[in-house]
Design a protein around this motif. Structure first.
Motif, PDB file in Angstrom:
ATOM      1  N   UNK A  78       0.845  -1.192   0.000  1.00 13.32           N
ATOM      2  CA  UNK A  78       0.000   0.000   0.000  1.00 13.32           C
ATOM      3  C   UNK A  78       0.885   1.248   0.000  1.00 13.32           C
ATOM      4  N   UNK A  79       0.232   2.395  -0.120  1.00 16.89           N
ATOM      5  CA  UNK A  79       0.899   3.680   0.064  1.00 16.89           C
ATOM      6  C   UNK A  79       0.774   4.113   1.521  1.00 16.89           C
ATOM      7  N   UNK A  80       1.777   4.839   2.016  1.00 11.97           N
ATOM      8  CA  UNK A  80       1.616   5.515   3.298  1.00 11.97           C
ATOM      9  C   UNK A  80       0.579   6.619   3.132  1.00 11.97           C
ATOM     10  N   UNK A  81      -0.422   6.633   4.019  1.00 11.50           N
ATOM     11  CA  UNK A  81      -1.481   7.628   3.888  1.00 11.50           C
ATOM     12  C   UNK A  81      -1.110   8.970   4.502  1.00 11.50           C
ATOM     13  N   UNK A  82      -0.385   8.944   5.618  1.00  8.29           N
ATOM     14  CA  UNK A  82      -0.034  10.188   6.284  1.00  8.29           C
ATOM     15  C   UNK A  82      -1.259  10.861   6.892  1.00  8.29           C
ATOM     16  N   UNK A  83      -1.126  12.138   7.245  1.00  4.00           N
ATOM     17  CA  UNK A  83      -2.226  12.882   7.847  1.00  4.00           C
ATOM     18  C   UNK A  83      -3.203  13.358   6.775  1.00  4.00           C
ATOM     19  N   UNK A  84      -4.456  13.475   7.189  1.00  3.37           N
ATOM     20  CA  UNK A  84      -5.480  13.943   6.261  1.00  3.37           C
ATOM     21  C   UNK A  84      -5.260  15.426   5.958  1.00  3.37           C
ATOM     22  N   UNK A  85      -5.242  15.758   4.661  1.00  6.52           N
ATOM     23  CA  UNK A  85      -5.095  17.144   4.225  1.00  6.52           C
ATOM     24  C   UNK A  85      -6.357  17.547   3.467  1.00  6.52           C
ATOM     25  N   UNK A  86      -7.131  18.413   4.083  1.00  7.89           N
ATOM     26  CA  UNK A  86      -8.375  18.865   3.457  1.00  7.89           C
ATOM     27  C   UNK A  86      -8.079  20.000   2.478  1.00  7.89           C
ATOM     28  N   UNK A  87      -8.662  19.959   1.298  1.00  2.00           N
ATOM     29  CA  UNK A  87      -8.421  21.026   0.324  1.00  2.00           C
ATOM     30  C   UNK A  87      -8.955  22.361   0.822  1.00  2.00           C
ATOM     31  N   UNK A  88      -8.200  23.415   0.600  1.00  2.01           N
ATOM     32  CA  UNK A  88      -8.631  24.739   1.058  1.00  2.01           C
ATOM     33  C   UNK A  88      -9.745  25.273   0.163  1.00  2.01           C
ATOM     34  N   UNK A  89     -10.645  26.027   0.766  1.00  2.00           N
ATOM     35  CA  UNK A  89     -11.736  26.626   0.005  1.00  2.00           C
ATOM     36  C   UNK A  89     -12.865  25.682  -0.336  1.00  2.00           C
ATOM     37  N   UNK A  90     -12.851  24.472   0.248  1.00  2.00           N
ATOM     38  CA  UNK A  90     -13.910  23.484  -0.007  1.00  2.00           C
ATOM     39  C   UNK A  90     -14.697  23.287   1.281  1.00  2.00           C
ATOM     40  N   UNK A  91     -16.017  23.444   1.202  1.00  2.00           N
ATOM     41  CA  UNK A  91     -16.868  23.344   2.385  1.00  2.00           C
ATOM     42  C   UNK A  91     -18.090  22.474   2.083  1.00  2.00           C
ATOM     43  N   UNK A  92     -18.876  22.217   3.134  1.00  2.00           N
ATOM     44  CA  UNK A  92     -20.146  21.518   2.954  1.00  2.00           C
ATOM     45  C   UNK A  92     -19.977  20.063   2.595  1.00  2.00           C
ATOM     46  N   UNK A  93     -20.819  19.580   1.687  1.00  2.85           N
ATOM     47  CA  UNK A  93     -20.883  18.164   1.342  1.00  2.85           C
ATOM     48  C   UNK A  93     -19.569  17.665   0.735  1.00  2.85           C
ATOM     49  N   UNK A  94     -18.940  18.494  -0.081  1.00  4.06           N
ATOM     50  CA  UNK A  94     -17.697  18.073  -0.730  1.00  4.06           C
ATOM     51  C   UNK A  94     -16.592  17.844   0.302  1.00  4.06           C
TER      52      UNK A  94
ATOM     53  N   UNK B 283       4.752   2.049   0.991  1.00  4.12           N
ATOM     54  CA  UNK B 283       5.785   2.837   0.320  1.00  4.12           C
ATOM     55  C   UNK B 283       5.362   4.302   0.294  1.00  4.12           C
ATOM     56  N   UNK B 284       6.326   5.167  -0.027  1.00  2.00           N
ATOM     57  CA  UNK B 284       6.071   6.607  -0.131  1.00  2.00           C
ATOM     58  C   UNK B 284       5.055   6.865  -1.244  1.00  2.00           C
ATOM     59  N   UNK B 285       4.028   7.642  -0.921  1.00  4.26           N
ATOM     60  CA  UNK B 285       2.934   7.870  -1.870  1.00  4.26           C
ATOM     61  C   UNK B 285       3.199   9.027  -2.836  1.00  4.26           C
TER      62      UNK B 285
ATOM     63  N   UNK C  57       3.682   1.789  -7.395  1.00  9.71           N
ATOM     64  CA  UNK C  57       3.714   1.374  -5.986  1.00  9.71           C
ATOM     65  C   UNK C  57       4.476   0.056  -5.836  1.00  9.71           C
ATOM     66  N   UNK C  58       4.152  -0.919  -6.685  1.00  6.34           N
ATOM     67  CA  UNK C  58       4.852  -2.208  -6.640  1.00  6.34           C
ATOM     68  C   UNK C  58       6.325  -2.059  -6.953  1.00  6.34           C
ATOM     69  N   UNK C  59       6.648  -1.214  -7.941  1.00  2.00           N
ATOM     70  CA  UNK C  59       8.046  -1.002  -8.318  1.00  2.00           C
ATOM     71  C   UNK C  59       8.843  -0.384  -7.173  1.00  2.00           C
ATOM     72  N   UNK C  60       8.251   0.561  -6.461  1.00  8.08           N
ATOM     73  CA  UNK C  60       8.955   1.206  -5.349  1.00  8.08           C
ATOM     74  C   UNK C  60       9.281   0.199  -4.243  1.00  8.08           C
ATOM     75  N   UNK C  61       8.374  -0.730  -4.029  1.00 10.69           N
ATOM     76  CA  UNK C  61       8.634  -1.755  -3.011  1.00 10.69           C
ATOM     77  C   UNK C  61       9.836  -2.605  -3.408  1.00 10.69           C
ATOM     78  N   UNK C  62       9.845  -3.095  -4.641  1.00 10.66           N
ATOM     79  CA  UNK C  62      10.931  -3.980  -5.072  1.00 10.66           C
ATOM     80  C   UNK C  62      12.273  -3.245  -5.123  1.00 10.66           C
ATOM     81  N   UNK C  63      12.296  -2.018  -5.620  1.00 10.79           N
ATOM     82  CA  UNK C  63      13.548  -1.249  -5.682  1.00 10.79           C
ATOM     83  C   UNK C  63      14.107  -1.049  -4.276  1.00 10.79           C
ATOM     84  N   UNK C  64      13.236  -0.705  -3.345  1.00  9.98           N
ATOM     85  CA  UNK C  64      13.683  -0.491  -1.960  1.00  9.98           C
ATOM     86  C   UNK C  64      14.272  -1.769  -1.371  1.00  9.98           C
TER      87      UNK C  64
END
Length: 455
Positions: A309-325, A357-359, A400-407
């Motif tokens: 998988x990819x590392x998810x890290x912290x959630x980053x909400x897009x700026x200027x987006x509100x409500x349902x989106x 791996x790094x996303x 993603x798979x390639x990054x795992x094998x190279x590492x």
């Protein structure tokens, strides 16, 4: 590694009135023991749970050899089962230990902020008053199995602790392969107005130790348009299969429900809206579980050794987006976390390893090494610099798979050999720029020297 699974079984033979007093008195006992542990923390700090139980029992349990304890638990909770009392003390020790640790961390943060001349508005953690915990029924002392779907349990009823025979639905027990798993003590759980007996099972599982050159992996990109896109890859960069996993009906219903929720909140303010959230959580759970099951099935089909998988890290909400989106963005992130956790749990049962791996730039770079791509409005297609149009999430899964094998390949070499390889294959220097083409180039460079077998 030790793995634990819990199987929930609905109680069929009794109403909630039969078990409610047990739950109430257990939580009152827990409240009592938390207070004792907190007051006596000076003598408990640094103790193990086993030592803490012994010390606290001496302080509050009345016996012939201890007729006048400092805190008379026996007077308040007459005939309280001994094993349940020790379970409450153990739980209380964990609660207070967590509270004290969090408070100490808060004090350190405050001191550091004051020393740096910064404002500090964070509130300290507080020791709770009410605890929504559930009692454990220890075997022989509080639980006796009489049949595959029947048992005798000791409950608090009519101001006394009595044995009650209960019948529970064992459908979940039949459907799970638990013949070689060790059964632990069950727990009485309340969900809504219904009661369940939860059996936990544990087993020591050995994860596979397949050599890197023999590994087949499943690389997973948790995309935007699809719940997951999976690729089957070998160590030389050969892709032998792919799978698109999506739940379009559930996602459409989720979008409609979120829009209805935000509309209701616009009209009525920030209401709790439990009916909407029940539907949202149900749809989210279905998407999470269905995606995880399909990923693991795909891994079983190709006898994969690792799921990447990819590392998810912290959630980053897009700026200027509100409500349902904005809410949909949060739900999408939470769904990704849930899918990874569920896959990890299911994969470990089968001895399959999980790697991350790094996303960065996995979706932005073309898998053929031609550089950055341009994505369409729906974000599902990517146009390479060569003019080729490819599925964006599928290209990302290759990377993603390639990054795992190279590492993993580079990890097995000394620093001197790694520098020589980086000179021959410059594309592996920056890890955030690795693509499938980088892995293929690395494999070719190693094959000419016969170095892959050493990896």
């Amino acid at each position: 590694m030790k793995q634990v699974k819990t199987i929930k079984n609905k109680i069929l033979s009794h109403s909630e009135k039969s078990f409610e007093p047990t739950l109430i008195i257990y939580r009152e006992a827990l409240k009592f023991t938390v207070d004792v542990v907190n007051k006596e923390w000076s003598i408990l700090e640094g103790s193990s749970t086993k030592e803490a139980i012994r010390i606290i029992e001496k302080l509050m349990h009345q016996t012939k050899s201890n007729p006048s304890p400092k805190y008379n638990f026996t007077l308040c909770f007459y005939k309280f089962p001994s094993y349940l009392r020790r379970a409450a003390i153990s739980k209380s020790f964990g609660i207070v230990n967590s509270y004290r640790s969090n408070y100490k961390n808060w004090e350190n943060e405050k001191s550091k902020a004051i020393a740096d001349g910064k404002a500090f508005n964070k509130k300290p953690s507080k020791l709770g008053v009410d605890y929504n915990e559930f009692p454990v029924f220890y075997k022989d002392n509080m639980f006796i199995r009489t049949d595959v779907d029947e048992a005798k349990i000791k409950v608090y009823l009519n101001h006394d602790w009595v044995w009650v025979k209960v019948k529970f639905n064992n459908k979940n027990l039949k459907n799970r392969n638990i013949t070689d798993w060790k059964e632990n003590n069950p727990t009485l759980i309340k969900v809504g107005k219904k009661y369940f007996i939860n059996f936990s099972y544990e087993k020591e599982i050995k994860l596979n130790k397949t050599k890197l050159k023999d590994q087949t992996i499943i690389s997973v990109d948790l995309g935007i348009t699809n719940s997951a896109v999976c690729s089957v890859m070998r160590s030389d960069g050969t892709v032998i299969g792919c799978r698109f996993i999506n739940q379009p009906l559930e996602k459409d219903r989720l979008r409609i429900t979120v829009n209805k929720l935000k509309k209701a909140q616009r009209l009525s303010g920030k209401i709790e809206a439990p009916n909407y959230w029940r539907k949202i959580n149900g749809l989210q759970n279905h998407i999470k579980v269905n995606t995880a099951v399909e990923i693991v099935k795909f891994a079983d089909l190709h006898q994969a050794s690792v799921i990447v998988f990819e590392y998810l890290g912290k959630m980053k909400l897009p700026s200027g987006v509100y409500g349902a989106k904005r809410l949909r963005h949060k739900l999408h992130y939470w769904s990704k976390i849930g899918i990874q956790s569920k896959v990890e749990e299911m994969a470990h049962y089968r001895g399959i390893r999980i790697r991350r791996v790094n996303a960065k730039y996995t979706s932005a770079l073309a898998f053929d090494g031609s550089g950055e791509v341009k994505r369409n409005n729906k974000k599902d297609l990517a146009t390479f610099k060569s003019g080729k149009v490819y599925h964006a999430d599928l290209s990302a899964s290759y990377n993603i798979g390639a990054r795992y094998f190279v590492r993993e390949i580079l990890k097995s070499f000394s620093e001197k050999k790694r520098l020589r390889l980086k000179a021959k294959v410059p594309s592996i220097v920056a890890r955030t720029r690795l693509t499938l083409a980088s892995l293929i180039s690395l494999h070719q460079a190693l094959s000419t020297k016969g170095a892959l077998t050493k990896a």
